[in-house]
Design an enzyme around this catalytic site. Structure first.
Site, PDB file in Angstrom:
ATOM      1  N   THR A 222     -28.124  12.637 -37.781  1.00 58.75           N
ATOM      2  CA  THR A 222     -28.128  13.248 -36.452  1.00 58.75           C
ATOM      3  C   THR A 222     -29.534  13.762 -36.161  1.00 58.75           C
ATOM      4  O   THR A 222     -30.018  14.659 -36.848  1.00 58.75           O
ATOM      5  CB  THR A 222     -27.121  14.412 -36.404  1.00 58.75           C
ATOM      6  OG1 THR A 222     -25.851  13.886 -36.781  1.00 58.75           O
ATOM      7  CG2 THR A 222     -27.035  15.027 -35.023  1.00 58.75           C
TER       8      THR A 222
ATOM      9  N   LEU B 128     -17.711  11.078 -38.260  1.00 55.35           N
ATOM     10  CA  LEU B 128     -16.762  11.197 -39.380  1.00 55.35           C
ATOM     11  C   LEU B 128     -16.462  12.646 -39.709  1.00 55.35           C
ATOM     12  O   LEU B 128     -17.371  13.470 -39.761  1.00 55.35           O
ATOM     13  CB  LEU B 128     -17.345  10.522 -40.625  1.00 55.35           C
ATOM     14  CG  LEU B 128     -17.889   9.116 -40.411  1.00 55.35           C
ATOM     15  CD1 LEU B 128     -18.558   8.613 -41.679  1.00 55.35           C
ATOM     16  CD2 LEU B 128     -16.765   8.182 -39.994  1.00 55.35           C
ATOM     17  N   ARG B 129     -15.187  12.912 -39.968  1.00 59.71           N
ATOM     18  CA  ARG B 129     -14.821  14.255 -40.439  1.00 59.71           C
ATOM     19  C   ARG B 129     -14.852  14.258 -41.947  1.00 59.71           C
ATOM     20  O   ARG B 129     -14.382  13.306 -42.580  1.00 59.71           O
ATOM     21  CB  ARG B 129     -13.401  14.627 -39.970  1.00 59.71           C
ATOM     22  CG  ARG B 129     -13.278  14.855 -38.493  1.00 59.71           C
ATOM     23  CD  ARG B 129     -11.826  14.835 -38.084  1.00 59.71           C
ATOM     24  NE  ARG B 129     -11.187  13.582 -38.466  1.00 59.71           N
ATOM     25  CZ  ARG B 129      -9.874  13.363 -38.453  1.00 59.71           C
ATOM     26  NH1 ARG B 129      -9.056  14.312 -38.074  1.00 59.71           N
ATOM     27  NH2 ARG B 129      -9.369  12.195 -38.811  1.00 59.71           N
TER      28      ARG B 129
ATOM     29  N   GLY C  39     -16.849  25.944 -39.007  1.00 56.65           N
ATOM     30  CA  GLY C  39     -17.941  25.977 -39.984  1.00 56.65           C
ATOM     31  C   GLY C  39     -18.322  24.555 -40.324  1.00 56.65           C
ATOM     32  O   GLY C  39     -18.131  23.647 -39.521  1.00 56.65           O
TER      33      GLY C  39
ATOM     34  N   CYS D 182     -21.767  20.315 -39.691  1.00 58.49           N
ATOM     35  CA  CYS D 182     -22.121  19.699 -38.402  1.00 58.49           C
ATOM     36  C   CYS D 182     -22.115  20.654 -37.208  1.00 58.49           C
ATOM     37  O   CYS D 182     -23.146  20.862 -36.570  1.00 58.49           O
ATOM     38  CB  CYS D 182     -21.174  18.543 -38.119  1.00 58.49           C
ATOM     39  SG  CYS D 182     -21.552  17.126 -39.145  1.00 58.49           S
TER      40      CYS D 182
ATOM     41  N   LYS E  76     -24.747  23.559 -37.072  1.00 59.40           N
ATOM     42  CA  LYS E  76     -26.111  23.008 -37.019  1.00 59.40           C
ATOM     43  C   LYS E  76     -26.369  22.282 -35.687  1.00 59.40           C
ATOM     44  O   LYS E  76     -27.398  22.492 -35.048  1.00 59.40           O
ATOM     45  CB  LYS E  76     -26.245  22.040 -38.197  1.00 59.40           C
ATOM     46  CG  LYS E  76     -27.476  21.192 -38.237  1.00 59.40           C
ATOM     47  CD  LYS E  76     -27.585  20.456 -39.551  1.00 59.40           C
ATOM     48  CE  LYS E  76     -26.719  19.220 -39.645  1.00 59.40           C
ATOM     49  NZ  LYS E  76     -27.245  18.006 -39.066  1.00 59.40           N
TER      50      LYS E  76
ATOM     51  N   ARG F 214     -20.414  24.827 -46.850  1.00 68.63           N
ATOM     52  CA  ARG F 214     -21.472  25.095 -45.876  1.00 68.63           C
ATOM     53  C   ARG F 214     -20.898  25.779 -44.631  1.00 68.63           C
ATOM     54  O   ARG F 214     -19.952  25.296 -44.044  1.00 68.63           O
ATOM     55  CB  ARG F 214     -22.183  23.788 -45.501  1.00 68.63           C
ATOM     56  CG  ARG F 214     -23.198  23.388 -46.563  1.00 68.63           C
ATOM     57  CD  ARG F 214     -23.844  22.091 -46.245  1.00 68.63           C
ATOM     58  NE  ARG F 214     -22.943  20.973 -46.478  1.00 68.63           N
ATOM     59  CZ  ARG F 214     -23.266  19.702 -46.277  1.00 68.63           C
ATOM     60  NH1 ARG F 214     -24.457  19.402 -45.822  1.00 68.63           N
ATOM     61  NH2 ARG F 214     -22.408  18.744 -46.530  1.00 68.63           N
TER      62      ARG F 214
HETATM   63  C1  UDX Z   1     -17.056  17.373 -37.374  1.00 66.55           C
HETATM   64  C2  UDX Z   1     -16.626  16.345 -36.313  1.00 66.55           C
HETATM   65  O1  UDX Z   1     -15.191  16.352 -36.192  1.00 66.55           O
HETATM   66  C3  UDX Z   1     -17.137  14.957 -36.658  1.00 66.55           C
HETATM   67  O2  UDX Z   1     -16.807  14.067 -35.614  1.00 66.55           O
HETATM   68  C4  UDX Z   1     -18.647  15.033 -36.838  1.00 66.55           C
HETATM   69  O3  UDX Z   1     -19.196  13.792 -37.174  1.00 66.55           O
HETATM   70  C5  UDX Z   1     -18.997  16.060 -37.899  1.00 66.55           C
HETATM   71  O4  UDX Z   1     -18.458  17.328 -37.530  1.00 66.55           O
HETATM   72  P1  UDX Z   1     -16.197  18.155 -39.764  1.00 66.55           P
HETATM   73  O5  UDX Z   1     -17.306  19.156 -39.739  1.00 66.55           O
HETATM   74  O6  UDX Z   1     -15.979  17.371 -41.002  1.00 66.55           O
HETATM   75  O7  UDX Z   1     -16.408  17.068 -38.592  1.00 66.55           O
HETATM   76  O8  UDX Z   1     -14.836  18.929 -39.498  1.00 66.55           O
HETATM   77  P2  UDX Z   1     -13.730  19.077 -38.373  1.00 66.55           P
HETATM   78  O9  UDX Z   1     -12.453  18.632 -38.941  1.00 66.55           O
HETATM   79  O10 UDX Z   1     -14.145  18.505 -37.103  1.00 66.55           O
HETATM   80  O11 UDX Z   1     -13.670  20.690 -38.263  1.00 66.55           O
HETATM   81  C6  UDX Z   1     -14.836  21.444 -37.975  1.00 66.55           C
HETATM   82  C7  UDX Z   1     -14.553  22.911 -37.974  1.00 66.55           C
HETATM   83  O12 UDX Z   1     -13.775  23.276 -36.853  1.00 66.55           O
HETATM   84  C8  UDX Z   1     -13.786  23.419 -39.189  1.00 66.55           C
HETATM   85  O13 UDX Z   1     -14.346  24.622 -39.626  1.00 66.55           O
HETATM   86  C9  UDX Z   1     -12.372  23.629 -38.678  1.00 66.55           C
HETATM   87  O14 UDX Z   1     -11.697  24.624 -39.385  1.00 66.55           O
HETATM   88  C10 UDX Z   1     -12.648  24.041 -37.251  1.00 66.55           C
HETATM   89  N1  UDX Z   1     -11.536  23.755 -36.335  1.00 66.55           N
HETATM   90  C11 UDX Z   1     -11.217  22.459 -36.052  1.00 66.55           C
HETATM   91  C12 UDX Z   1     -10.847  24.795 -35.733  1.00 66.55           C
HETATM   92  O15 UDX Z   1     -11.122  25.976 -35.966  1.00 66.55           O
HETATM   93  N2  UDX Z   1      -9.830  24.490 -34.859  1.00 66.55           N
HETATM   94  C13 UDX Z   1      -9.488  23.212 -34.549  1.00 66.55           C
HETATM   95  O16 UDX Z   1      -8.568  23.034 -33.750  1.00 66.55           O
HETATM   96  C14 UDX Z   1     -10.193  22.170 -35.179  1.00 66.55           C
END
Ligand code: UDX
Length: 434
Positions: free
Chosen positions: A121, A153-154, A257, A260, A263, A327
């Site tokens: 990114t 990607l998650r 948190g 991604c 940041k 992280r």
């Molecule tokens: C995210 C994006 O989903 C992904 O497309 C991108 O490429 C990278 O960042 P990720 O960080 O792996 O992926 O996690 P994600 O499942 O999206 O959750 C991110 C954060 O949001 C987590 O801390 C999660 O607990 C929080 N979250 C997510 C909520 O608090 N509520 C929700 O409804 C969804």
């Protein structure tokens, strides 16, 4: 197609493994020799569902190789993916140190024409910079084309997402590069959107910024719902039924948190500053998220003014379930605050304890299971909605605690279950059960 992938972090490794799985000849390059040796054995340094199986299979059939030698890794490759980390600088902008290093090494070792694809990114405009930088340092005269292929990607479901995501975005100002990348990506069987270079870069930031906004929005609604006696579960359901809003990503909690959202939201604000365009919506999204991390400890302190010497069990440490990643995990600030107020913490997480030990205070002790963590505790704080924690019945807390009091930062249990169990239960955006 012969492909190299530079960087074997979570994005690079998943990309390399999956590209090999759809039939490409892939060499992953990483300067960390020790890591490369581990990878060659088919051992993944990250916890990612399904990854090890695909790694083993594709190493065995010769489609996937690892090396720390750029010359070897780039030899005969037509496409080179850059998937190194772009951490956050002190001012919030993306730190391009690893991208720069990758460019230098590519330039010094390129023998043939290639398409460079950026997965990392990076701020809008960086792909043009990458092309110029490589061209400037080239040892041999070769032709370079550049494309952006952001990942969505998650963590924890990155392999699944690679084959089941909503779309693939490919951005380039070169028709040939777009066509070739479209061909490579057809193997994933997802809709492909082709754009110009800058729009692709912007799509990545805009997607993450929007999702982060959705979370801060629902958290704000949750905090208000609680004050006025509404239930955020029902509010989220009611608004999510409107297709324009959508039912996903509306779980209220103690904030987002991970590697991604925190940041990328700060990075896009920084991009706005550089373009002399303020971004008040996103600034508030970031601030609201910071405040949300305090909400559970504030609830504890409101109910129990003095937690000095109290034994608190913290369940879940990873920033979200199904990952060992710490992280920007809310558990970091939550445990710090509890310790500041003199609490004694016993923490449990199904997989993140090793990583937690590196970032949490040495005063935190760790349990090997939920039962051990809550045994004799005065209070329980749930910080990550792991299936194991959600499945642990509320009435079971009674066997280990004299008077079970639970503060659930992820709304793991229904209010009906809480009422039936007879425990004291506080959650986010819903009435407390006493
Ligand atoms: C995210 C994006 O989903 C992904 O497309 C991108 O490429 C990278 O960042 P990720 O960080 O792996 O992926 O996690 P994600 O499942 O999206 O959750 C991110 C954060 O949001 C987590 O801390 C999660 O607990 C929080 N979250 C997510 C909520 O608090 N509520 C929700 O409804 C969804």
């Amino acid at each position: 197609m012969e492909i190299s992938v530079i960087g074997t972090g979570y994005v690079g490794l998943v990309t390399g493994v999956c590209l090999a799985h759809i039939g490409n000849e892939v060499t992953c390059i990483d300067i960390d020799k020790e890591k490369v040796n581990t990878l060659k054995k088919g051992i993944s340094p990250i916890y990612e569902e399904g990854l090890t199986e695909l790694m083993e299979e594709n190493i065995k059939n010769g489609k996937l190789n690892f090396t720390s030698d750029y010359k070897e890794g780039l030899q005969g490759k037509k496409v080179v993916y850059i998937a190194v980390g772009t951490p956050q600088s002190d001012d919030g902008s993306a730190d391009l140190t690893f991208v720069n290093r990758a460019c230098e090494s590519i330039a010094q070792n390129l023998e043939d024409d290639v398409i460079i694809v950026t997965k990392s990114t990076v701020p809008v405009g960086t792909n043009e910079y990458i092309k110029q930088k490589i061209e400037m340092d080239l040892k041999k005269e070769v032709n370079i084309k550049i494309a952006s292929n952001p990942e969505f990607l998650r963590q924890g479901s990155a392999v699944y997402d690679t084959f089941n995501g909503d779309r693939i975005v490919i951005g380039s100002d070169d028709e040939h590069a777009l066509e070739l990348l479209e061909k490579i990506n057809e193997g994933f069987g997802l809709p492909i959107l082709k754009t110009d270079l800058r729009s692709a870069e912007m799509i990545k930031y805009a997607s993450n910024a929007f999702l982060a906004t959705k979370i801060s929005f629902i958290n704000e609604m949750a905090n208000l719902s609680e004050k006025i006696g509404a239930n955020i579960d029902l509010v989220a359901k009611g608004i999510g039924m409107d297709k324009r809003i959508g039912e996903n990503f509306l779980n209220a909690g103690i904030g987002y948190g991970g590697s991604c959202f925190p940041k990328d939201t700060r990075a896009i604000i920084s991009i706005g500053k550089q373009a002399d365009y303020p971004m008040p919506i996103l600034e508030n999204v970031v601030d609201a998220n910071e405040r949300q991390r305090d909400i559970l400890v504030d609830k504890v302190l409101n109910s129990y003014k003095d937690i000095h010497g109290k034994r608190i069990a913290v369940l879940g440490l990873a920033f979200k379930p199904n990952t060992d990643d710490m992280r920007e995990a809310p558990s970091i600030s939550v445990t710090e605050k509890l310790l500041e107020h003199g609490a004694i913490i016993s923490a449990y997480d199904p997989v993140a304890i090793d990583n937690a030990k590196k970032v949490l205070s040495s005063k935190v002790t760790y349990a090997t299971g939920i039962e051990e963590a809550i045994d004799g505790a005065d209070l329980v704080l749930i910080l990550t909605e792991w299936a194991e924690i959600k499945r642990f019945p509320l009435e079971n807390y009674k066997a280990y605690m004299a008077k079970p009091i639970i503060f659930d930062g992820r709304n793991c249990h229904s209010l009906e279950a809480a009422r039936a169990s007879g425990v004291e239960y506080h959650s986010i955006g819903r009435p407390s059960i006493k």
